[in-house]
Design a protein around this motif. Structure first.
Motif, PDB file in Angstrom:
ATOM      1  N   TYR A  12      29.661  49.895 104.477  1.00  0.00           N
ATOM      2  CA  TYR A  12      31.065  50.055 103.845  1.00  0.00           C
ATOM      3  C   TYR A  12      31.970  49.252 104.524  1.00  0.00           C
ATOM      4  O   TYR A  12      32.818  48.654 103.797  1.00  0.00           O
ATOM      5  CB  TYR A  12      31.434  51.612 103.864  1.00  0.00           C
ATOM      6  CG  TYR A  12      30.523  52.417 103.074  1.00  0.00           C
ATOM      7  CD1 TYR A  12      29.669  52.041 101.904  1.00  0.00           C
ATOM      8  CD2 TYR A  12      30.257  53.748 103.574  1.00  0.00           C
ATOM      9  CE1 TYR A  12      28.808  52.821 101.515  1.00  0.00           C
ATOM     10  CE2 TYR A  12      29.315  54.702 103.055  1.00  0.00           C
ATOM     11  CZ  TYR A  12      28.732  54.328 101.756  1.00  0.00           C
ATOM     12  OH  TYR A  12      27.977  55.115 101.190  1.00  0.00           O
ATOM     13  N   ILE A  27      31.533  45.823 103.258  1.00  0.00           N
ATOM     14  CA  ILE A  27      31.800  45.452 101.934  1.00  0.00           C
ATOM     15  C   ILE A  27      33.449  45.243 101.811  1.00  0.00           C
ATOM     16  O   ILE A  27      34.029  44.494 101.283  1.00  0.00           O
ATOM     17  CB  ILE A  27      31.261  46.686 101.238  1.00  0.00           C
ATOM     18  CG1 ILE A  27      29.919  46.474 100.767  1.00  0.00           C
ATOM     19  CG2 ILE A  27      32.215  46.490  99.739  1.00  0.00           C
ATOM     20  CD1 ILE A  27      29.452  45.269  99.904  1.00  0.00           C
ATOM     21  N   ASP A  28      34.168  46.222 102.700  1.00  0.00           N
ATOM     22  CA  ASP A  28      35.587  46.326 102.700  1.00  0.00           C
ATOM     23  C   ASP A  28      36.011  44.979 103.018  1.00  0.00           C
ATOM     24  O   ASP A  28      37.168  44.237 102.678  1.00  0.00           O
ATOM     25  CB  ASP A  28      36.212  47.250 103.262  1.00  0.00           C
ATOM     26  CG  ASP A  28      35.713  48.614 102.621  1.00  0.00           C
ATOM     27  OD1 ASP A  28      35.871  48.832 101.555  1.00  0.00           O
ATOM     28  OD2 ASP A  28      35.792  49.624 103.556  1.00  0.00           O
ATOM     29  N   LEU A  33      35.639  41.867 100.552  1.00  0.00           N
ATOM     30  CA  LEU A  33      36.412  42.254  99.481  1.00  0.00           C
ATOM     31  C   LEU A  33      37.734  41.584  99.727  1.00  0.00           C
ATOM     32  O   LEU A  33      38.379  40.722  99.424  1.00  0.00           O
ATOM     33  CB  LEU A  33      36.530  43.565  98.987  1.00  0.00           C
ATOM     34  CG  LEU A  33      35.334  44.255  98.227  1.00  0.00           C
ATOM     35  CD1 LEU A  33      35.444  45.499  98.037  1.00  0.00           C
ATOM     36  CD2 LEU A  33      35.267  43.504  96.916  1.00  0.00           C
ATOM     37  N   LEU A  85      25.505  45.303  95.598  1.00  0.00           N
ATOM     38  CA  LEU A  85      25.643  46.829  95.442  1.00  0.00           C
ATOM     39  C   LEU A  85      24.494  47.306  94.661  1.00  0.00           C
ATOM     40  O   LEU A  85      24.021  48.578  94.867  1.00  0.00           O
ATOM     41  CB  LEU A  85      27.033  47.234  94.700  1.00  0.00           C
ATOM     42  CG  LEU A  85      28.154  46.778  95.578  1.00  0.00           C
ATOM     43  CD1 LEU A  85      29.698  46.912  94.796  1.00  0.00           C
ATOM     44  CD2 LEU A  85      28.444  47.716  96.711  1.00  0.00           C
ATOM     45  N   CYS A 114      26.791  53.898  95.858  1.00  0.00           N
ATOM     46  CA  CYS A 114      28.102  53.513  95.715  1.00  0.00           C
ATOM     47  C   CYS A 114      28.694  52.420  94.874  1.00  0.00           C
ATOM     48  O   CYS A 114      29.938  51.977  95.084  1.00  0.00           O
ATOM     49  CB  CYS A 114      28.568  53.185  97.150  1.00  0.00           C
ATOM     50  SG  CYS A 114      27.693  51.758  97.825  1.00  0.00           S
ATOM     51  N   LYS A 115      27.727  52.056  94.191  1.00  0.00           N
ATOM     52  CA  LYS A 115      27.985  50.791  93.278  1.00  0.00           C
ATOM     53  C   LYS A 115      29.286  50.977  92.226  1.00  0.00           C
ATOM     54  O   LYS A 115      30.102  50.158  92.244  1.00  0.00           O
ATOM     55  CB  LYS A 115      27.068  50.267  92.606  1.00  0.00           C
ATOM     56  CG  LYS A 115      27.048  49.297  91.435  1.00  0.00           C
ATOM     57  CD  LYS A 115      25.780  48.796  90.622  1.00  0.00           C
ATOM     58  CE  LYS A 115      26.108  47.624  89.648  1.00  0.00           C
ATOM     59  NZ  LYS A 115      25.176  47.340  88.784  1.00  0.00           N
ATOM     60  N   TYR A 125      32.616  51.194  94.289  1.00  0.00           N
ATOM     61  CA  TYR A 125      33.135  49.767  94.696  1.00  0.00           C
ATOM     62  C   TYR A 125      33.245  48.866  93.569  1.00  0.00           C
ATOM     63  O   TYR A 125      34.305  47.838  93.412  1.00  0.00           O
ATOM     64  CB  TYR A 125      32.303  49.310  95.796  1.00  0.00           C
ATOM     65  CG  TYR A 125      32.516  49.725  97.123  1.00  0.00           C
ATOM     66  CD1 TYR A 125      33.328  49.139  97.957  1.00  0.00           C
ATOM     67  CD2 TYR A 125      31.445  50.699  97.648  1.00  0.00           C
ATOM     68  CE1 TYR A 125      33.819  49.692  99.214  1.00  0.00           C
ATOM     69  CE2 TYR A 125      31.774  51.002  98.887  1.00  0.00           C
ATOM     70  CZ  TYR A 125      32.638  50.584  99.672  1.00  0.00           C
ATOM     71  OH  TYR A 125      33.021  51.018 100.850  1.00  0.00           O
ATOM     72  N   ARG A 177      36.723  49.700  92.232  1.00  0.00           N
ATOM     73  CA  ARG A 177      37.816  49.124  93.226  1.00  0.00           C
ATOM     74  C   ARG A 177      37.913  47.625  93.079  1.00  0.00           C
ATOM     75  O   ARG A 177      38.995  47.197  93.419  1.00  0.00           O
ATOM     76  CB  ARG A 177      37.313  49.692  94.586  1.00  0.00           C
ATOM     77  CG  ARG A 177      38.066  49.183  95.781  1.00  0.00           C
ATOM     78  CD  ARG A 177      37.794  49.774  97.148  1.00  0.00           C
ATOM     79  NE  ARG A 177      38.639  49.161  98.221  1.00  0.00           N
ATOM     80  CZ  ARG A 177      38.368  49.444  99.442  1.00  0.00           C
ATOM     81  NH1 ARG A 177      37.205  50.205  99.855  1.00  0.00           N
ATOM     82  NH2 ARG A 177      39.085  48.927 100.373  1.00  0.00           N
TER      83      ARG A 177
END
Length: 725
Positions: free
Chosen positions: A77, A80-81, A84, A152, A164-165, A168, A171
């Motif tokens: 996570y 990924i954050d 992004l 994802l 969690c796809k 995100y 988002r």
């Protein structure tokens, strides 16, 4: 089997450094580590917790600690954050730099002299560089966007308990680098190119009816090619902004409410291309409630008759719409206002009055009611008030059903936009729609060269006579339509039709077998290519790889044009020195740079007129007449040849008989072959250059042999006569 995917040339360098892209390798490694641990998800059935119970243990009975699990789901996570944020910050920085560069160009172009061609060329080169930088940035965004989707999906596939796809993806869609509208860059670039071209604004046409004749060709454009197409057009035509536009965007919201009756008479007339078939709609521009409304009527006419389809319209205030629909519009009063306030001539007033009365009459006689609404963002490219060449690009296209609500006796003419829509009341079209419009009767009836180049660029997919009104009615009202347009079987729009509940028009199901032949099999009389479902698969230039890819896509992914688990391709995009080219290998590959496939140009649809069928029949009769004539000659020789010349005459006649038969068989073959060409409208030559040459050569050979034999007979006869004398 050829695997669908995106292959990049590793020998070409990226515009941006590899660390600017998503760290796909690291994310994939985290997924592999977590997948090997086979992490268990939380038991959703447990609704209590004890503060004194020991923590979970592994299979050996030992407590799980951080040392036992150095890589956790939290690491994925966090990665990924961070990625992004990295992509968003990089994109915003590039956009800021690009806007500063454009601002500098605007200052230079405002100060350059009209006659200073050298300075203008320098500015034009720098403007081209800025435009290409913007396209490169968009390509960068698309690559990372697809990478996030794939990583994802891989995560949820290997770790379904920690899916969690969806979270995100939602988002990501809310971040500025995805949802941001940078169309102001297009507007400013268009202004620079327009100043460099020194475009002249034509005089405004104040004709109240605003009627004109034009020819329109329509294309589908993939979403990832929209900016490329805009750039290709704005180099030659400026972005045309409406007076109500703020100038911050290159597009404007357009709404059109189409009217029809309970039998969908106008829909079927437009679908069958009945001569004189009309489309009746009310259109307004801009967001919010309408203020000025255009009453428009489009009339179809066959070009072979010497007439062209026409679009006619007049403008009323929104408060007067109900009066027009209910036949209470004060025509005489409005006519007098046109003459006094606008200075219109009697001829203009007569044309306007005739159009208004005809539109009111058609609403009353055919009992037209609001049926379907189209809504889209339209970008128009045109020199203001000059309709010689106009190009429009419609994005974010959706169709909304206008049926099923109370019109209160004609008091309402479109549904309340604040009320929610059910899925079967709206369909979102997955492609942009490009229209090339040329004014008829002028000096520029033929498209300019740059338009032809755009058509052959591989970014456009021609859809003959595509209609938003027809598509919306077919998808949203499948139970009312008796026939459907040919393009509904295209794989790229299949998902959008299914999501709107229009699946019944795709595959008519046989109740006994449970399957159906497909809509194009049922309505093949409406296909512009005859019985060929996808003529571009068989036309010249299509490679075997491309055909295999299409077949693979149709069998496996439907509307998805690339494999979902092609990790090697994504790794090349993210980490290896590979970059997309400007050219795309046809309609199938969104980022297809470096793919070893021939660049494919869209195939234009041939225009068909009834006289072409008659010409084919006439040619058939000419060839048949030649065959019958040869047969008659051969039969006459056999019947009347003298005994002394029977051997040579018989051989000559027997040689002509198979040739005459060949003429007749060739006439039949040519007629059927050309009839199929005309029916399917396959581009290319519709004549046979080899058949006539072969038949003519054989006939000439027989005639030459007969001539030689006759010469020998005459020579021998002269020798005999000389000896006797």
């Amino acid at each position: 089997m050829v695997k669908f995917g995106l292959r990049l040339d590793q020998n070409k360098s990226n515009e941006y450094p590899p660390d600017a892209y998503v760290d796909y390798d690291k994310l994939k490694e985290i997924i592999h580590v977590l997948a090997k641990k086979k992490l268990a998800g939380a038991d959703v059935n447990f609704r209590e917790v004890s503060l004194t119970a020991p923590p979970p243990t592994n299979a050996a009975g030992r407590q799980l600690t951080a040392a036992d699990s150095p890589i956790t789901e939290e690491d994925f996570y966090n990665c990924i954050d961070s990625n992004l944020s990295k992509v968003e910050n990089f994109t915003l920085q590039k956009v800021t730099d690009l806007r500063s560069q454009i601002a500098s160009l605007e200052k230079e172009v405002n100060g350059v002299s009209v006659d200073d061609e050298k300075a203008k060329d320098a500015i034009r080169d720098r403007t081209d560089e800025a435009a290409k930088a913007f396209l490169t940035l968009e390509k960068y965004v698309n690559i990372n966007f697809m990478a996030f989707h794939k990583i994802l999906k891989k995560h949820d596939k290997n770790l379904p308990a920690h899916a969690c796809k969806q979270f995100y993806i939602n988002r990501m869609h809310n971040q500025a680098w995805v949802r941001g509208d940078y169309s102001d860059v297009v507007v400013r670039l268009s202004s620079i190119y327009s100043a460099l071209r020194n475009d002249h604004t034509a005089e405004e046409n104040k004709d109240a009816a605003q009627s004109f004749l034009r020819s329109t060709t329509k294309y589908w454009v993939r979403t990832e090619d929209v900016s490329k197409v805009k750039y290709a057009v704005l180099k030659h035509l400026p972005v045309f902004l409406q007076k109500t536009s703020t100038g911050e965007s290159d597009s404007q919201l357009t709404n059109s409410v189409y009217f029809d009756n309970d039998q969908l008479e106008l829909y079927h007339g437009r679908l069958d291309k009945t001569p004189g078939a009309i489309a009746f709609r009310l259109r307004w521009y801009g967001a919010g409630d309408p203020k000025m409304v255009f009453f428009e009527r489009k009339t179809h006419r066959d070009t072979w008759t010497g007439e062209a389809s026409a679009k006619e319209r007049f403008i009323v205030d929104e408060s007067e719409v109900k009066a027009v629909l209910n036949d209470q519009y004060p025509i005489e009063q409005k006519r007098a206002e046109m003459k006094t306030k606008k200075g219109a001539t009697d001829a203009e007033c007569d044309d306007w009055e005739k159009l208004v009365r005809e539109m009111i009459q058609v609403v009353q006689v055919k009992q037209l009611v609001p049926t379907m609404r189209t809504q889209y963002m339209r970008t128009a490219f045109q020199i203001p008030f000059d309709a010689t060449v106009r190009i429009s690009l419609d994005t974010n296209l959706c169709m909304i059903s206008e049926r099923g609500y109370d019109t209160e006796g004609g008091a309402k003419w479109f549904r309340d936009p604040d009320k929610p829509l059910s899925p079967n009341e709206i369909t979102r079209f997955p492609h942009a729609v490009l229209e090339v419009k040329l004014e008829l009767g002028g000096a520029n009836s033929e498209p300019p060269q740059w338009v032809t180049d755009l058509q052959n660029s591989g970014m456009l997919y021609e859809v003959h006579k595509f209609s938003k009104f027809i598509h919306g009615c077919a998808v949203l009202m499948p139970e009312y339509v008796r026939s459907v347009p040919y393009w509904i079987d295209d794989a790229s729009i299949r998902n959008s039709i299914l999501n709107s509940g229009g699946g019944r028009i795709l595959v008519p199901v046989d109740h006994q077998t449970g399957v159906g032949p497909g809509a194009n099999e049922m309505y093949n009389h409406l296909l512009p290519f005859g019985n060929v479902k996808d003529p571009k698969l068989e036309t010249k230039g299509r490679t075997a790889n491309t055909i295999s890819l299409i077949e693979t896509s149709n069998k496996t992914t439907g509307a998805n044009y690339y494999a979902d688990d092609d990790d090697d391709n994504i790794e090349m995009m993210m980490g290896v020195q590979g970059c997309c080219e400007d050219t795309c290998a046809g309609w199938l590959f969104p980022f297809c740079s470096g793919y070893n496939t021939e660049v494919l140009a869209p195939t234009s649809v041939q225009k068909i007129e009834p006289k072409i069928f008659l010409a084919n029949e006439r040619t058939f009769l000419h060839w048949l007449h030649a065959g019958v004539t040869l047969y008659t000659i051969a039969a006459g020789i056999l019947a009347f040849a003298s005994e002394s010349h029977s051997v040579g005459a018989h051989w000559y006649a027997m040689a002509l008989l198979p040739i005459s038969l060949g003429f007749c068989l060739y006439a039949l073959h040519l007629f059927l072959w050309r009839a199929e060409k005309i029916k399917t409208r396959v581009p290319g030559r519709w004549d046979d250059s080899r058949g006539p040459l072969m038949l003519g050569s054989i006939l000439a050979g027989v005639l030459f042999i007969n001539f030689v034999m006759k010469c020998r007979e005459i020579r021998r006869f002269n020798e005999i006569m000389s000896h006797e004398l």
